[in-house]
Scaffold this motif. Structure first.
Motif, PDB file in Angstrom:
ATOM      1  N   UNK A 103       0.832  -1.198   0.000  1.00  0.00           N
ATOM      2  CA  UNK A 103       0.000   0.000   0.000  1.00  0.00           C
ATOM      3  C   UNK A 103       0.871   1.254   0.000  1.00  0.00           C
ATOM      4  N   UNK A 104       1.931   1.223   0.809  1.00  0.00           N
ATOM      5  CA  UNK A 104       2.854   2.360   0.852  1.00  0.00           C
ATOM      6  C   UNK A 104       3.524   2.546  -0.509  1.00  0.00           C
ATOM      7  N   UNK A 105       3.937   1.438  -1.115  1.00  0.00           N
ATOM      8  CA  UNK A 105       4.580   1.485  -2.426  1.00  0.00           C
ATOM      9  C   UNK A 105       3.625   2.069  -3.470  1.00  0.00           C
ATOM     10  N   UNK A 106       2.362   1.676  -3.403  1.00  0.00           N
ATOM     11  CA  UNK A 106       1.374   2.210  -4.342  1.00  0.00           C
ATOM     12  C   UNK A 106       1.191   3.712  -4.168  1.00  0.00           C
ATOM     13  N   UNK A 107       1.213   4.179  -2.930  1.00  0.00           N
ATOM     14  CA  UNK A 107       1.099   5.614  -2.688  1.00  0.00           C
ATOM     15  C   UNK A 107       2.305   6.353  -3.250  1.00  0.00           C
ATOM     16  N   UNK A 108       3.503   5.757  -3.103  1.00  0.00           N
ATOM     17  CA  UNK A 108       4.703   6.358  -3.667  1.00  0.00           C
ATOM     18  C   UNK A 108       4.607   6.415  -5.183  1.00  0.00           C
ATOM     19  N   UNK A 109       4.083   5.349  -5.789  1.00  0.00           N
ATOM     20  CA  UNK A 109       3.936   5.322  -7.244  1.00  0.00           C
ATOM     21  C   UNK A 109       2.931   6.370  -7.706  1.00  0.00           C
ATOM     22  N   UNK A 110       1.843   6.556  -6.954  1.00  0.00           N
ATOM     23  CA  UNK A 110       0.858   7.577  -7.309  1.00  0.00           C
ATOM     24  C   UNK A 110       1.489   8.963  -7.257  1.00  0.00           C
ATOM     25  N   UNK A 111       2.300   9.197  -6.221  1.00  0.00           N
ATOM     26  CA  UNK A 111       2.972  10.481  -6.082  1.00  0.00           C
ATOM     27  C   UNK A 111       3.913  10.706  -7.273  1.00  0.00           C
ATOM     28  N   UNK A 112       4.650   9.670  -7.637  1.00  0.00           N
ATOM     29  CA  UNK A 112       5.574   9.756  -8.760  1.00  0.00           C
ATOM     30  C   UNK A 112       4.803  10.027 -10.054  1.00  0.00           C
ATOM     31  N   UNK A 113       3.670   9.363 -10.227  1.00  0.00           N
ATOM     32  CA  UNK A 113       2.867   9.536 -11.438  1.00  0.00           C
ATOM     33  C   UNK A 113       2.359  10.971 -11.542  1.00  0.00           C
ATOM     34  N   UNK A 114       1.890  11.541 -10.424  1.00  0.00           N
ATOM     35  CA  UNK A 114       1.400  12.921 -10.421  1.00  0.00           C
ATOM     36  C   UNK A 114       2.496  13.900 -10.820  1.00  0.00           C
ATOM     37  N   UNK A 115       3.667  13.743 -10.222  1.00  0.00           N
ATOM     38  CA  UNK A 115       4.788  14.641 -10.532  1.00  0.00           C
ATOM     39  C   UNK A 115       5.182  14.504 -11.994  1.00  0.00           C
ATOM     40  N   UNK A 116       5.231  13.263 -12.477  1.00  0.00           N
ATOM     41  CA  UNK A 116       5.587  13.026 -13.876  1.00  0.00           C
ATOM     42  C   UNK A 116       4.568  13.668 -14.806  1.00  0.00           C
ATOM     43  N   UNK A 117       3.284  13.534 -14.497  1.00  0.00           N
ATOM     44  CA  UNK A 117       2.252  14.127 -15.341  1.00  0.00           C
ATOM     45  C   UNK A 117       2.383  15.651 -15.393  1.00  0.00           C
ATOM     46  N   UNK A 118       2.657  16.264 -14.258  1.00  0.00           N
ATOM     47  CA  UNK A 118       2.821  17.718 -14.219  1.00  0.00           C
ATOM     48  C   UNK A 118       4.023  18.137 -15.063  1.00  0.00           C
ATOM     49  N   UNK A 119       5.131  17.403 -14.922  1.00  0.00           N
ATOM     50  CA  UNK A 119       6.324  17.742 -15.691  1.00  0.00           C
ATOM     51  C   UNK A 119       6.108  17.547 -17.193  1.00  0.00           C
ATOM     52  N   UNK A 120       5.410  16.493 -17.573  1.00  0.00           N
ATOM     53  CA  UNK A 120       5.126  16.251 -18.995  1.00  0.00           C
ATOM     54  C   UNK A 120       4.225  17.356 -19.543  1.00  0.00           C
ATOM     55  N   UNK A 121       3.198  17.739 -18.790  1.00  0.00           N
ATOM     56  CA  UNK A 121       2.313  18.816 -19.225  1.00  0.00           C
ATOM     57  C   UNK A 121       3.094  20.119 -19.397  1.00  0.00           C
ATOM     58  N   UNK A 122       3.933  20.426 -18.446  1.00  0.00           N
ATOM     59  CA  UNK A 122       4.777  21.619 -18.512  1.00  0.00           C
ATOM     60  C   UNK A 122       5.660  21.575 -19.754  1.00  0.00           C
ATOM     61  N   UNK A 123       6.248  20.422 -20.006  1.00  0.00           N
ATOM     62  CA  UNK A 123       7.115  20.239 -21.165  1.00  0.00           C
ATOM     63  C   UNK A 123       6.342  20.426 -22.467  1.00  0.00           C
ATOM     64  N   UNK A 124       5.121  19.891 -22.521  1.00  0.00           N
ATOM     65  CA  UNK A 124       4.311  20.020 -23.733  1.00  0.00           C
ATOM     66  C   UNK A 124       3.932  21.477 -23.990  1.00  0.00           C
ATOM     67  N   UNK A 125       3.627  22.225 -22.944  1.00  0.00           N
ATOM     68  CA  UNK A 125       3.300  23.644 -23.098  1.00  0.00           C
ATOM     69  C   UNK A 125       4.504  24.396 -23.659  1.00  0.00           C
ATOM     70  N   UNK A 126       5.679  24.095 -23.138  1.00  0.00           N
ATOM     71  CA  UNK A 126       6.884  24.763 -23.646  1.00  0.00           C
ATOM     72  C   UNK A 126       7.162  24.389 -25.099  1.00  0.00           C
ATOM     73  N   UNK A 127       6.914  23.134 -25.447  1.00  0.00           N
ATOM     74  CA  UNK A 127       7.108  22.715 -26.832  1.00  0.00           C
ATOM     75  C   UNK A 127       6.127  23.447 -27.750  1.00  0.00           C
ATOM     76  N   UNK A 128       4.901  23.625 -27.307  1.00  0.00           N
ATOM     77  CA  UNK A 128       3.898  24.352 -28.086  1.00  0.00           C
ATOM     78  C   UNK A 128       4.318  25.808 -28.277  1.00  0.00           C
ATOM     79  N   UNK A 129       4.806  26.419 -27.219  1.00  0.00           N
ATOM     80  CA  UNK A 129       5.287  27.806 -27.315  1.00  0.00           C
ATOM     81  C   UNK A 129       6.439  27.885 -28.314  1.00  0.00           C
TER      82      UNK A 129
END
Length: 165
Positions: free
Chosen positions: A85-111
């Motif tokens: 359960x702890x590992x799954x929570x860590x993975x969820x946290x990692x997924x959220x951070x990764x999604x934010x970074x990918x979105x940020x990267x895509x916005x910069x690529x669009x610009x």
């Protein structure tokens, strides 16, 4: 997993050892703000810190994750479920951070795309274009570093758990 209950238990264990948050932070090589967030139930320590805390307070990892002392602390199956359960929570946290970074990267690529194809070229536009491309590359590299770090942390934890059995 009840973070508030775990935080209260961590505070109780620290008080039993008659330590301040600053003293515990120095022992664990973390900030006293981290200790405060754990004890308030706002966040949980990383798994390697949880292992250190369990050893330091002479409680099982299961007891820490339960937020209370257990009479039957050697229940391996229950501990494995809590660790998963702890590992799954860590993975969820990692997924959220990764999604934010990918979105940020895509916005910069669009610009960058808009700047390079639709605006007249001048020094300022070229600078912004280059800056966006550089930050995009750095963001993608950061994603690799962050996900790799978490993966290594989880793998190391699993190896420590299986080597004890």
């Amino acid at each position: 997993m009840n973070q508030k209950k775990i935080g209260d238990f961590l505070r109780k264990l620290r008080h039993e050892k008659e330590l301040t948050q600053i003293q515990l932070a120095e022992i664990l090589f973390v900030s006293n703000k981290s200790v405060s967030r754990w004890e308030k139930g706002k966040s949980l320590p990383d798994i390697d810190i949880l292992m250190k805390l369990a050893h330091f307070y002479d409680v099982s990892l299961e007891e820490l994750l339960d937020g209370q002392r257990n009479e039957m602390a050697n229940n391996t199956e229950s501990t494995a479920l809590k660790v998963a359960e702890f590992e799954n929570e860590e993975k969820k946290k990692m997924k959220r951070i990764t999604q934010i970074l990918v979105l940020f990267s895509m916005v910069l690529m669009l610009i960058s795309y808009i700047l390079s194809n639709y605006l007249n070229q001048n020094d300022i536009i070229d600078f912004i274009y280059g800056f966006c491309n550089g930050v995009t590359f750095a963001t993608l590299a950061l994603i690799l570093i962050v996900t790799g770090r978490w993966g290594l942390k989880i793998r190391g934890f699993k190896e420590r758990i299986t080597s004890r059995d």
